[in-house]
Design a protein around this motif. Structure first.
Motif, PDB file in Angstrom:
ATOM      1  N   ASN A 232      46.846  33.882  84.236  1.00 46.71           N
ATOM      2  CA  ASN A 232      47.354  34.773  83.188  1.00 46.71           C
ATOM      3  C   ASN A 232      48.270  35.868  83.730  1.00 46.71           C
ATOM      4  OD1 ASN A 232      46.257  33.654  80.780  1.00 46.71           O
ATOM      5  ND2 ASN A 232      44.246  34.466  81.345  1.00 46.71           N
TER       6      ASN A 232
ATOM      7  N   VAL B 189      54.094  32.622  86.218  1.00 44.01           N
ATOM      8  CA  VAL B 189      54.405  31.387  86.932  1.00 44.01           C
ATOM      9  C   VAL B 189      54.552  31.686  88.422  1.00 44.01           C
ATOM     10  CG1 VAL B 189      56.099  29.505  87.153  1.00 44.01           C
ATOM     11  CG2 VAL B 189      55.503  30.400  84.884  1.00 44.01           C
TER      12      VAL B 189
ATOM     13  N   MET C 169      52.471  26.731  87.055  1.00 42.85           N
ATOM     14  CA  MET C 169      51.517  27.618  86.399  1.00 42.85           C
ATOM     15  C   MET C 169      50.191  27.559  87.156  1.00 42.85           C
ATOM     16  SD  MET C 169      52.464  26.667  82.419  1.00 42.85           S
ATOM     17  CE  MET C 169      52.551  24.891  82.744  1.00 42.85           C
TER      18      MET C 169
ATOM     19  N   ASP D   9      49.751  31.915  80.664  1.00 45.85           N
ATOM     20  CA  ASP D   9      50.704  31.245  81.541  1.00 45.85           C
ATOM     21  C   ASP D   9      51.409  30.072  80.868  1.00 45.85           C
ATOM     22  OD1 ASP D   9      50.398  32.929  83.745  1.00 45.85           O
ATOM     23  OD2 ASP D   9      48.528  31.937  84.302  1.00 45.85           O
TER      24      ASP D   9
ATOM     25  N   ASN E 186      54.151  32.111  79.559  1.00 43.24           N
ATOM     26  CA  ASN E 186      55.016  32.485  80.675  1.00 43.24           C
ATOM     27  C   ASN E 186      55.878  31.309  81.132  1.00 43.24           C
ATOM     28  OD1 ASN E 186      53.992  35.114  80.807  1.00 43.24           O
ATOM     29  ND2 ASN E 186      52.321  34.511  82.162  1.00 43.24           N
TER      30      ASN E 186
END
Length: 482
Positions: free
Chosen positions: A375, A378, A442, A458, A461
């Protein structure tokens, strides 16, 4: 405590994709459904692309139905322009059904399986396993067609040995002897099973010798179940490629639902996010000013080294760049080596494979300055021994993309000097094509387990990074000297 509710819609969509994609065949088919929904058209790889591609067009094709190439031609494309590529893989470690599936022991009907990839095989014990894959069906006119089968109910199980029958040493080691310990149980041998076997053997007189010989080596109840699932006659089954999977669906977890628990996050989470990014970007206003080829390439067989006719070590990636460039050349269908060389120099690959988050119970396994967290963004993966393809330039370009986007966090990962390092498709494609490459991913825990975990932020992200790559790469690269 952080509020993750804004990430729920994408995460719940990912859960549906992961649950309905127990193998590369279904994963690719589910991505095709998504792409066709936003206007991507199927190409036949057997036919020339010349005359079929045009600026603004969106296309895809598959190789072996387990490798997917999807791309969009920028509306302002000019011959010699570059390719913005996201690469990943569709396969995951699992138990694959053997060509001769029939097996039995101690009054139990079992299934002969092979261990595919480097799985954490102890995690496959005591799981409720379903069956999925591809079946070749012989139709009445003699044609053979491919059909996908997904039996999403617990039909098999690899059971552990009870503690009372293990020595103290065996309990401490829990050593998995793959050939002896991982053969799943389907059921018990009964008169019904023998009746099915006799029925199939009687019917085999209608078939040629090859079909009959193949069928006699298969578990009869397995063939009967597949036929029932597909609504066909058992005698129409010509062959299959099947694997087992954990029937427990993907779900959100953690005290604030900040995690995604699922099988095959490595690397279907990448497949899902890259397909979403491609769909979203090519539907956006930004795409209208694009002069490059935006492409996603998702390969089979990464978990076993990529050396196959449709793995990343095959000609598939180089062929895609060459065929697309040729089809869009000034003289339609004429290959121009100079323009092709220019296109390669302007191209870039984000090799995306899941990354290793720091495990709180095993934090010493990570290098102290390079410990990615779930979380938190990347991960850019670097290895000086070229197990990852990131270098000074490609790492800079990746970080510059996130700087340009403004809202995408990045983390860094290297392995400790005293630890082994995995690898990805990045170095393989970079060495085969000469395309500049950065390895990213990730972060997750439990990689190669039957059940894995990642942070749902993520997914967001990753999506934002991939869209930013598609949107900003050309401007950034044009401003990079050399």
């Amino acid at each position: 405590m952080a509020d993750y509710s804004s990430h729920f819609p994408l995460a719940e969509k990912a859960c549906k994709f992961l649950t309905s994609s127990p193998d590369p065949y279904h994963a690719v088919q589910n991505m095709i459904t998504r792409l066709e929904g936003v206007g991507y058209a199927r190409l036949s790889k057997r036919d020339p692309f010349a005359g079929k591609l045009e600026p603004g067009g969106k296309y895809y094709y598959t190789v072996n139905t387990t490798t997917l190439i999807a791309f969009a031609v920028g509306p302002k494309y000019k011959p010699g322009n570059g390719f913005k590529i996201i690469g990943g893989h569709t396969d995951s470690p699992n138990l694959k059904v053997r060509p001769r599936s029939q097996r039995s022991a101690a009054g139990c009907i079992q299934l002969g399986v092979d261990c595919y990839g480097g799985g954490l095989w102890h995690t496959w014990f005591d799981r409720d396993l379903g069956l999925s894959g591809r079946v070749l069906v012989r139709e009445k006119d003699g044609k053979v067609v491919q059909k996908l089968v997904l039996i999403n109910r617990p039909i098999a199980r690899v059971s552990t040995l009870c503690i009372h029958l293990q020595t103290a040493e065996e309990r401490r080691q829990f050593t998995v002897k793959k050939e002896d310990h991982l053969m799943p149980i389907l059921g018990t041998q009964t008169l019904l099973e023998n009746a099915v076997r006799n029925q199939l053997n009687t019917g085999s007189s209608q078939l040629d010798a090859a079909d009959s010989a193949w069928r006699k080596e298969q578990e009869p109840l397995l063939l009967k179940m597949i036929a029932s699932e597909l609504g066909i006659d058992v005698m129409d089954i010509a062959d299959f490629e099947l694997n087992l999977f954990d029937t427990q669906p993907a779900t959100l977890g953690g005290i604030t639902s900040e995690f995604l628990y699922a099988a095959r996050l490595d690397n279907l989470a990448t497949c899902f996010v890259s397909c979403e990014a491609l769909s979203d970007y090519t539907e956006s206003e930004s795409f209208q000013d694009d002069g490059d080829i935006t492409l996603v390439a998702l390969f089979d067989h990464e978990e076993v080294g990529s050396d196959s006719a449709h793995g990343a070590g095959s000609p598939v990636m180089a062929d895609a760049v060459k065929r697309i460039s040729t089809a869009l050349s000034p003289v339609e269908g004429s290959f121009n080596p100079d323009l092709y060389g220019a296109a390669l120099r302007k191209s870039f690959l984000l090799s995306v494979d899941m990354a290793h988050a720091v495990h709180p119970n095993f934090a010493s396994k990570h290098e102290k300055g390079h410990g990615p967290k779930m979380n938190a963004g990347v991960v850019v993966k670097t290895n000086q021994n070229q197990r990852y393809a990131t270098n000074g330039i490609t790492g800079f370009l990746t970080r510059e993309i996130t700087r340009k986007a403004g809202t995408v966090p990045l983390q860094e990962f290297v392995v400790r000097n005293d630890c082994p390092c995995g690898t990805t498709i990045g170095p393989i494609i970079a060495s085969n094509t000469g395309i500049r490459t950065a390895d990213v991913g990730m972060p997750q825990l439990s990689m190669h387990s039957c059940r894995e975990v990642m942070g749902i932020a993520d997914l967001t992200n990753g999506l934002e990074l991939f869209k930013a790559f598609f949107q900003h790469f050309r401007e950034i690269d044009d401003n990079l000297e050399g």
